[in-house]
Structures are given as structure tokens and as C-alpha cells.
Design an enzyme around this catalytic site. Structure first.
Site, PDB file in Angstrom:
ATOM      1  N   HIS A 108      -5.973 -10.532  -3.437  1.00 39.42           N
ATOM      2  CA  HIS A 108      -5.490  -9.735  -3.820  1.00 39.42           C
ATOM      3  C   HIS A 108      -4.397  -9.597  -4.515  1.00 39.42           C
ATOM      4  CE1 HIS A 108      -6.687  -7.855   0.134  1.00 39.42           C
ATOM      5  NE2 HIS A 108      -6.550  -8.642   0.227  1.00 39.42           N
ATOM      6  N   ARG A 153       0.739  -1.121  -0.051  1.00 35.38           N
ATOM      7  CA  ARG A 153       0.095   0.242  -0.196  1.00 35.38           C
ATOM      8  C   ARG A 153       0.997   1.599  -0.218  1.00 35.38           C
ATOM      9  NH1 ARG A 153      -2.811  -4.167   2.436  1.00 35.38           N
ATOM     10  NH2 ARG A 153      -4.757  -4.636   1.005  1.00 35.38           N
ATOM     11  N   TYR A 210      -3.950  -5.501  15.620  1.00 40.12           N
ATOM     12  CA  TYR A 210      -3.199  -4.930  13.805  1.00 40.12           C
ATOM     13  C   TYR A 210      -2.979  -3.563  15.059  1.00 40.12           C
ATOM     14  CZ  TYR A 210      -4.733  -8.298  10.514  1.00 40.12           C
ATOM     15  OH  TYR A 210      -4.998  -9.350   9.638  1.00 40.12           O
ATOM     16  N   ASP A 257      -2.177  -1.068  13.034  1.00 42.21           N
ATOM     17  CA  ASP A 257      -2.499   0.006  12.196  1.00 42.21           C
ATOM     18  C   ASP A 257      -4.099   0.286  13.107  1.00 42.21           C
ATOM     19  OD1 ASP A 257      -3.898  -2.699  11.260  1.00 42.21           O
ATOM     20  OD2 ASP A 257      -4.776  -1.693   9.550  1.00 42.21           O
ATOM     21  N   THR A 301      -0.711  -0.857   5.997  1.00 43.84           N
ATOM     22  CA  THR A 301      -0.019   0.662   5.771  1.00 43.84           C
ATOM     23  C   THR A 301      -1.023   1.397   4.253  1.00 43.84           C
ATOM     24  OG1 THR A 301       1.686  -0.272   4.323  1.00 43.84           O
ATOM     25  CG2 THR A 301       2.089   0.096   6.099  1.00 43.84           C
ATOM     26  N   ASP A 351      -6.130 -14.869   2.099  1.00 43.23           N
ATOM     27  CA  ASP A 351      -7.381 -14.462   2.403  1.00 43.23           C
ATOM     28  C   ASP A 351      -8.193 -13.929   1.997  1.00 43.23           C
ATOM     29  OD1 ASP A 351      -5.145 -12.863   2.080  1.00 43.23           O
ATOM     30  OD2 ASP A 351      -6.409 -11.165   3.260  1.00 43.23           O
ATOM     31  N   GLU A 352      -9.099 -13.265   2.080  1.00 42.60           N
ATOM     32  CA  GLU A 352      -9.743 -12.688   1.302  1.00 42.60           C
ATOM     33  C   GLU A 352     -10.331 -12.128  -0.112  1.00 42.60           C
ATOM     34  OE1 GLU A 352      -9.621  -8.584   4.905  1.00 42.60           O
ATOM     35  OE2 GLU A 352      -8.315  -8.025   2.967  1.00 42.60           O
ATOM     36  N   ASP A 369       0.263  -7.627  -2.927  1.00 51.02           N
ATOM     37  CA  ASP A 369      -1.098  -7.352  -3.283  1.00 51.02           C
ATOM     38  C   ASP A 369      -1.423  -6.184  -4.305  1.00 51.02           C
ATOM     39  OD1 ASP A 369      -3.697  -6.615  -1.812  1.00 51.02           O
ATOM     40  OD2 ASP A 369      -2.386  -6.789   0.565  1.00 51.02           O
TER      41      ASP A 369
END
Length: 706
Positions: A213, A112, A367, A369, A418, A275-276, A141
């Protein structure tokens, strides 16, 4: 004076860390005063990080089985020197020590926002200082591919840059209009970082995301997708439908990529993400559907498992193991895979009970963030609320596990995503001082009962960080507030890491000063008001000014129960958060919201006695990029016995959407003791939305009655 048999690399590190003013001189001014003895080789691999450190008037003696143990002893010695710097000598003592967990990790997302080789090295130095031993490097990503792969040059030619970046709060949907990149690490730079980490006894675990991703990779090689594209690296944050298609050319591509990755990173584990991964494209893809039938897979979740199994088999053939986020459990876990449990502790529990290793990294504790202080006084962050004391309170061994199952918990890791971290100074701010709490959790010495003592040690460490010019968060200096139930209502309890006599506050919204009311007892909140507080020392303001607005109603402070509990990542304050008199900020997913994934909210409030009211309100969010959707419907019920309820109001999705923020409902003249509110989750996210086919999030805040 140092003796000749000290491990060379580690001792050079010691010399660099200590200032030239530090002299190793024993009380007699002669002889080697730092000596090292390597203990006989142990058959117990768990002793690799053991060390003993003995300080006498004559010398400092370190013993360990390995150089790694010696290096950890050095860190303790440096801390002792820093702590007793003013004394000009360190006390006599003997320490025998080793960590509880073998995996003590920190993650860094460079996709990111990108960080230079020198900044990554600084990050590794921070881990070493606090005895962490694993650096999880998130290299690919949707928003950027950051590692050179010689066989596929377009990955960095195309995938390492994006046309612009999202800025500000996600709900604003605004962009900076500035090209970002190309930014990536050459293979020589990767080798340099890996060697730098090895010298500090830190293992670098690379992450190559799959099957989701993947937009940055698909931008370079669109033939690896289910559709033709074209694609571009994402400019927004979130989750996207275009993922790797599980066809032979994709697997060949990933195997070739992993070959180069494994050639650069000697780590036992290779992180493959997992993931995701939305299943939207797979559902619409003829090849994917044929693959499901051919392999007798149950559904697209089974296809995810098939994908991970294929990758694991290849990685295992190279003598390595895979680790992935807990979604790799979907459809069945690959035989030798380890799980990184982030959505909560459930993934780690499931893995350990089935004989698989797990690293615990639940968002609610790990986490970094997330906000660590009052969001109003903090830089923009992803959301959530993970203050220092919460990190310190974490126990990586889930209560559900017996002693044998607990052996499969490798350890603990914190993650730094990030999206909202633009530069390295902000990286420092987000990890410090929470990294210190993580260090003690991983070592096994954290004890929530002794948090105040730990907090004092943290403040002492700030002097070290100051000398290093590290930009750390000073949130613990600020006055923090907690709403508590009191006298059939609420009160606001203030605290600080400093002398509480220095707290000054106002209740009329004006700025506090040195002459404002001094804090003694929790402040009664009997009406709508704004409480502002700050810490003063010798008449001078020493903290940020914290502000909390209260909007009271007939439910404020009343007893509330929930039929289903919120997700642990967004559960701060529990059910009481819904009746604490604080309206959630729709721009910040901080501590004022409860989040439910795939669950309805069914809340029952005991008003204490029959109470007249004519209006009910509640607050929800919409942020589809983060899978947060408005409720599908809401119903209000009343009762006098908490058994027999009568519905008095029902609204549908259109009315909820039109309300946008706080939803105010006229319910006519009512007179009841109990009120029940059912807010229906949007359910499965429909196609065309980020996270399609996944369970939607429902975020709810204050439930009020007037």
C-alpha cells in the site's frame, strides 16, 4: 454547584456537553453537589479506568484512581442526565464500573477520502461519548499520503493528490475525472488533534503503511521501489504490485519518517500496516532475491518477516512497539509485535498462543464499511453484511484460547475504510448506531440474549444524535427478512425493532400500503415471487420499503452440506444461503454471497427423494481488483446413497467466463436423490493481477436444479 477539586480539563468538557439548562442543585439548594475524590494510588494498572458514581439526594460523588476514570464517570453521568431529561432529575444510585478490555478502538481511513481537522475532532468526540479509548488513524495508502514529513516534502507535494477517483460499484470501473487533493495534515494540525484526543483520554495510534500500500509514497520517491516507475497515487481501490523494496535506502527513509511520526504521536504502539503486500515485484527483483539468499530466508514471505523485523527493531530502539495487520505473521512474527486480527480470528489466536498481544477486529463483525441493512435500501458500500445485532453479538475472546492465553487479547476495534464514503455525513451514517454496539462489546456488557433491550436503548440514543445533528443509519426501523427452512421448502420471516403489528407486506411485487396484508407468521415461499414489506404507524409509512425477489427451484430449502466452510467475513447464513431461493446481486457483495479464499466449493444437496431434473445452475462473481476470480472449473455429480457419486457434467474456465453471470448447465434427464457440485477455486492469483501470488477469492451463490 461544583466543588473546587474537580479535575479542570475534564470538568470543562462536562460543562460543554451539558446544555445551560442543566443545573447542579441538590435537594436543599446549597453546598457542592458534584464532588470528586481521588482514590489512593493503585498498584494494579488495570484500575486506571475504574470509577464509582454515587447519586444521592444531596450530591453526586465520583471516585476514581485517575483522571481517566473520572472522565468515564462523566460520560455515564451525561448519559443519565440525557436519559432522564424529561424527569428533570436523575435517580439515586451507586455504580462501580470498569471496562473488560484495555483497547477499545475505532479506525478511520483518511487516504481514500480525506476529512478535515474539525471532522476528525468530531469523530474523536463520538469515541469519547461511548467510552472508547483508542483512535487508529490510517494516514498513508496507495491513494494518498496524508501526513506532513518535513524531511521528505514530496510525500505531500506529490503523494497527497490523485488525478481522479473511482466512483460507483467497483465492477463498473468508472471514474469521476476530477483531481482529488492535495489533502494532508500539517504537523501542527497533527499535534492539535493528538492534544484534543488526550484531553478526552483517547490514545491516537498512527498508521504508516509498509511494505505494501505504498504507491503514494513511491510516486514521490520512485527510487524506493523495485522498478523505476514512474508511479502515481492510485485512482482505483484495491491492491497493487508496486511496494517498498527492502533495500538500505528504503529502510533509512522509513526510519526517518517514523522518527517524525513518533515525535508527533506519544502512543506506545505505532501501526506499520503490513497487510496485502503482493510479492510479484520481489520475485522479479535481483536485489530481493539476493537478500533472500544472503539471509537464508525461505521465500518472499520470509522477506516480509525480515522487513517487519527490521522496522520493529528500530521502533523498539526508540522505546515504542509496533502493531500490524495479521499478515505480519507471514514468515514469523517479530519478537515484540502485536497483531491486529482482521482477516478473521486466526491471526489473533496465533498471536495469543505464542505470547503476543492482539487486538481483535475481524471483518465479519468489525468492518463498518460493510452494509448494515438491506443493500437495496442502503448507500453504496464496500460489501459484506454487518448489521447492528451482529456487532453486538461479538465476543473478542476466541473460544480456542485458555484463560492464560486470553490475557493477550488487548481488546476490540472497528474499522472504517472510506473507498465508498465521500463525506463526513456518510462517516456518521456508517458508524452509527454500530459504534454503540462496539462500545458495549469493548466494555464487556454486551449480551446477545438481551439484544432487544439494547436495541431500545439505541433508539433512545437517537434523540441525542438528533440534537447533535448526526446523520445516523435508521436500518433498525426497517423491516428485515430472514429465509428459514419450512415444510420441505422455505419461508420468509420478517422482523422490526418496532411493534411487529405494524408490518405490512405484498407477495406480488406491488408496493405495500397501510391496508396491505399484516404480518403474523413467516410467509411461505412455494414459488418464485417478490415480497415487499414496510413498517406503518397510524397508517403512515415509517420505514424504507424492503424488497426481496425469490427464484425457487427443486433445491430451494433442501438440506445442504459444505466440505469446506466459507471465510467468516462472507459467511452470512452459512450453507443454507446457497439454497434459499435468492440470487446474489452481482453489483453488491452483501448478505446473499458466500466467499471462499483459496478454497474449492464442494456442496452436497439432499433432494429428499429421487427427483427428476435436467438443468443445474449456480452463480459466481468476478472482481479482480478485490481478488475475486471466476472458478477454474466445475463438476456435477449425482448419487442415490450419498456415497457413490457419478459425474454427469464438467465445464472449464472458458465456459464459466463466457457465461459471465449465472451459469446454466444442461445435464440431460436425471433422476437422483443427491446432487454434488464442485466448483474449483482459481488458486493463486497470477502475475499481472491485483493481489498476485495471493489466494484468489471464489464467491458463489444460489445452486438451483430444474
Amino acid at each position: 454547584m461544583l466543588n473546587d477539586n474537580l479535575p479542570k480539563s475534564e470538568t470543562e468538557y462536562l460543562k460543554k456537553r451539558l446544555s445551560s439548562s442543566v443545573k447542579f442543585q441538590n435537594s436543599k439548594g446549597s453546598g457542592a453537589n458534584l464532588v470528586y475524590s481521588q482514590l489512593p494510588k493503585s498498584n494494579n494498572s488495570g484500575m486506571d479506568e475504574f470509577y464509582s458514581l454515587e447519586i444521592s439526594p444531596k450530591q453526586i460523588q465520583i471516585k476514581s484512581y485517575t483522571k481517566q476514570g473520572y472522565f468515564l464517570a462523566i460520560q455515564t453521568l451525561i448519559q443519565l442526565i440525557e436519559t432522564h431529561k424529561n424527569d428533570k432529575k436523575i435517580p439515586t444510585l451507586k455504580i462501580e464500573d470498569q471496562p473488560k478490555f484495555s483497547w477499545r478502538g475505532m479506525h478511520l481511513d483518511v487516504c481514500r477520502h480525506f476529512f478535515t481537522v474539525e471532522e476528525v475532532k468530531q469523530y474523536i468526540d463520538y469515541l469519547a461519548m461511548y467510552k472508547l479509548n483508542t483512535f487508529h488513524w490510517h494516514l498513508t495508502d496507495d491513494q494518498g499520503w496524508r501526513i506532513e514529513i518535513k524531511k521528505y516534502p514530496k510525500l505531500t507535494q506529490i503523494g497527497s493528490k490523485r488525478k481522479e477517483s473511482m466512483i460507483g460499484a467497483y465492477v463498473d470501473n468508472t471514474f469521476d475525472g476530477k483531481p482529488y487533493g492535495p489533502y494532508f495534515y500539517t504537523q501542527e494540525q497533527i499535534k492539535e488533534v493528538v492534544k484534543y484526543a488526550q484531553d478526552r483520554h483517547i490514545t491516537v495510534v498512527p498508521e504508516i503503511e509498509m511494505p505494501g500500500h505504498a504507491l503514494a509514497a513511491l510516486s514521490a520517491y520512485p527510487e524506493l521501489a523495485c522498478t523505476k516507475g514512474p508511479f502515481e497515487p492510485a485512482t482505483k481501490w484495491g491492491v497493487f504490485d508496486d511496494v517498498f523494496c527492502p533495500k538500505e535506502e528504503t529502510f533509512k527513509f522509513l526510519e526517518n519518517v517514523l522518527d517524525e511520526v513518533m515525535g508527533l504521536f506519544p502512543s506506545q504502539y505505532i501501526h506499520i500496516g503490513g497487510d496485502e503486500c503482493p510479492k510479484t515485484r520481489w520475485k522479479e527483483c535481483a536485489h530481493c532475491q539476493e537478500l533472500i539468499k544472503k539471509n537464508n530466508l525461505k521465500d518472499e514471505h520470509g522477506l516480509q518477516s525480515y522487513f517487519i523485523h527490521r522496522i520493529e527493531k528500530y521502533v523498539n530502539s526508540k522505546g515504542r512497539k509496533i502493531i500490524g495487520w495479521d499478515e505480519i505473521l507471514e514468515g514469523g512474527l517479530a519478537p515484540n509485535a502485536a497483531v491486529m486480527s482482521w482477516t478473521g480470528i486466526k491471526g489473533g489466536v496465533e498471536a495469543a498462543k505464542s505470547g503476543h498481544f492482539a487486538v481483535m477486529t475481524p471483518g465479519s463483525y468489525c468492518y463498518f464499511d460493510h452494509y448494515q441493512g438491506d443493500p437495496a435500501t442502503e448507500p453504496n458500500a464496500f460489501g459484506g453484511f454487518t448489521p447492528l445485532d451482529k456487532v453486538y453479538s461479538y465476543n473478542p475472546i476466541p473460544e480456542e484460547l485458555n484463560a492464560e492465553q486470553a490475557k493477550y487479547i488487548l481488546g476490540v476495534q472497528a474499522n472504517l475504510w472510506t473507498e465508498y464514503i465521500l463525506d463526513f455525513k456518510q462517516v456518521q451514517y456508517m458508524i452509527f448506531p454500530r459504534l454503540m454496539a462496539l462500545s458495549e462489546v469493548g466494555w464487556g456488557t454486551s449480551d446477545p440474549k438481551n439484544y432487544k433491550e439494547f436495541e431500545g436503548r439505541v433508539i433512545n440514543q437517537f434523540k441525542v444524535l438528533d440534537k447533535m445533528n448526526v446523520n445516523y443509519a435508521k436500518s433498525i426501523y426497517n423491516v428485515s427478512g430472514k429465509v428459514i427452512a419450512a415444510n420441505n421448502g422455505t419461508a420468509y420471516e420478517l422482523s422490526t425493532s418496532q411493534n411487529p403489528d405494524g408490518i405490512r407486506y405484498t407477495v406480488d411485487g406491488t408496493e405495500p400500503n397501510a391496508n396491505s396484508q399484516g404480518y403474523k407468521n413467516p410467509i411461505s415461499v412455494s414459488k418464485s415471487m417478490t415480497i415487499k414489506s414496510a413498517y406503518f404507524e397510524n397508517g403512515q409509512l415509517k420505514s424504507a420499503v424492503s424488497s426481496q425477489q425469490f427464484m425457487t427451484s427443486k433445491t430451494t430449502g433442501k438440506k445442504i452440506t459444505l466440505e469446506q466452510q466459507p471465510n467468516e467475513n462472507y459467511s452470512f447464513g452459512g450453507a443454507f444461503t446457497l439454497v434459499d431461493g435468492i440470487i446474489g446481486n452481482t453489483r453488491q457483495l452483501g448478505k446473499t454471497w458466500l466467499g471462499f479464499q483459496g478454497k474449492d466449493v464442494v456442496a452436497t444437496i439432499d433432494l429428499g427423494q429421487k427427483t427428476q431434473f435436467s438443468e443445474v445452475y449456480f452463480n459466481t462473481l468476478e472482481n479482480k481488483g478485490s481478488w475475486i476470480h471466476r472458478a477454474k472449473s466445475a463438476q456435477i455429480f449425482v448419487s442415490d446413497d450419498n456415497k457413490n457419486f457419478k459425474m454427469i457434467k464438467e465445464i472449464g474456465k472458458d465456459e464459466i467466463l463466457n457465461a459471465k453471470g449465472k451459469i446454466n448447465l444442461n445435464v440431460g434427464n436425471q433422476n437422483s436423490k443427491y446432487i454434488k457440485l464442485k466448483i474449483e477455486n482459481a488458486g493463486v492469483i497470477p502475475a499481472g493481477n491485483p493481489g498476485a501470488d495471493s489466494k484468489a477469492w471464489l464467491f458463489v451463490d444460489e445452486i438451483g436444479v430444474n
